[in-house]
Design an enzyme around this catalytic site. Sequence first.
Site, PDB file in Angstrom:
ATOM      1  N   TYR A  50       5.450  57.840  -0.986  1.00  0.00           N
ATOM      2  CA  TYR A  50       4.256  58.666  -1.205  1.00  0.00           C
ATOM      3  C   TYR A  50       3.348  58.152  -2.313  1.00  0.00           C
ATOM      4  CZ  TYR A  50       5.645  62.069   2.273  1.00  0.00           C
ATOM      5  OH  TYR A  50       5.939  62.677   3.469  1.00  0.00           O
TER       6      TYR A  50
ATOM      7  N   ASN B 256       8.588  55.918  18.461  1.00  0.00           N
ATOM      8  CA  ASN B 256       9.232  57.156  18.893  1.00  0.00           C
ATOM      9  C   ASN B 256       9.196  57.248  20.417  1.00  0.00           C
ATOM     10  OD1 ASN B 256       7.420  58.718  16.241  1.00  0.00           O
ATOM     11  ND2 ASN B 256       9.578  58.154  16.159  1.00  0.00           N
ATOM     12  N   TYR B 257      10.318  57.640  21.019  1.00  0.00           N
ATOM     13  CA  TYR B 257      10.370  57.875  22.460  1.00  0.00           C
ATOM     14  C   TYR B 257      11.116  59.169  22.736  1.00  0.00           C
ATOM     15  CZ  TYR B 257       8.786  53.067  23.045  1.00  0.00           C
ATOM     16  OH  TYR B 257       8.056  51.901  22.990  1.00  0.00           O
TER      17      TYR B 257
ATOM     18  N   GLU C 156      10.870  67.179   4.711  1.00  0.00           N
ATOM     19  CA  GLU C 156      11.638  66.028   5.185  1.00  0.00           C
ATOM     20  C   GLU C 156      13.055  66.045   4.623  1.00  0.00           C
ATOM     21  OE1 GLU C 156       8.933  62.928   3.998  1.00  0.00           O
ATOM     22  OE2 GLU C 156       7.396  63.819   5.288  1.00  0.00           O
TER      23      GLU C 156
END
Length: 405
Positions: free
Chosen positions: A97, A202-203, A138
């Site tokens: 971050y 991502n999938y 998170e």
Amino acid sequence: MTALSKETIETVKATIPFLAENATQLTAHFYQRMFRENPEVKAYFNAAHQVSGSQQGALAASVCAFARNIETPENLATAVSLIANKHASLGVQPEHYPIVGKHLLASIDELLNPAPPEILKAWGEAYGFLAEVLIQQEKGIYAEQSWNGFRKFTLFRKEEESSVVTSFYLKPSDGGTVPAYLPGQYITVRIPTADGSTTMRNYSLSCHGCQHGLRISVKQEKAAHADQPDGYVSNYLHEQLALGDEVEVAPPCGDFVFDADAAEQAGTPVLLLSGGIGITPLLSMLHACKGKSFPVSFVHGAIDSKHHAFASEVTQLAQEHENISAHFRYSAPLDGDTPDSHGLFDREFLSQYLSPETEVYFCGPKPMMAHVLSVLDSIGHPADKVHYEFFGPAEELSKCPMHAV
């Protein structure tokens, strides 16, 4: 968590006109600067989305949405949850971050040439506030995962589903158990790149309760224009990954999920609506509906039969389970195609599947989703019964033109 001061809120709000006009220029400058000075973070981003400008556009819309909702951050809860899940799926950590914050503030300063100190101070505080919100979300996601980081999985089955979609069946290479996941969630696949680094995508998991392993179903992405690259990971999976090969996989993530037990208890009708490769999370949801008592309508839109994945699988599920019905709609059928109907998902078509109680889940190409959201709004379907997965602020969908799925 320290609340933002009134002065910070008013200063950020004052920058909204500037952001509305320059946000995309700002985010493009930001990515160029960050990748140049901190190339180690490039692996977290999709190179094709950088070239097309979609990544810059998504960030620009997010920055504008945050500025507009600076006084009411609770309005961004859905977007924050989506981003936190995306970050967790990629392994983003708190130490990342400050890197983003440094380059975001530097980009604002350089674009304004220079920025007034009060603007940099306000945006620094605002970014710190948002970063802390995401870090905490998170942290909670990581605590609930089956494992942290990446784990090796082996490809044991590869099956063509359409002219552009192939399914990949994966099992843990260490012989361990397959992780539990919720219908609609996705995994992250990490593969090596030619320069010796890695990249991630991502999938969605396209089955739920399936035996032996995880299934992802991937559309092979070819460049839409000559100056854009092919999708690196999708082409790697289609053309290079062979049976017995290993890939690195991160734990299931995502908050676009379907609770079949809650739906069973409520007994209300469910509409699962998909277009193109958007079928994958909804197919996982459909598998979770097998043997339930509530009625499920599965409606899928494709261009034509060549582009229609999972036609036989969905048809079989509808034949074997009384609570499931299926409808296939083509936008440009080929000669000889026999879909249930053809055309787009217009108001007249969708209305036949809706009652005020119907829970609607949909996913597909962005223009299709924009159109469906507009139709549902025009019908007056209750907003709390509309669920979809879209990366970026929801209001961005309202600005998107319609085209065939």
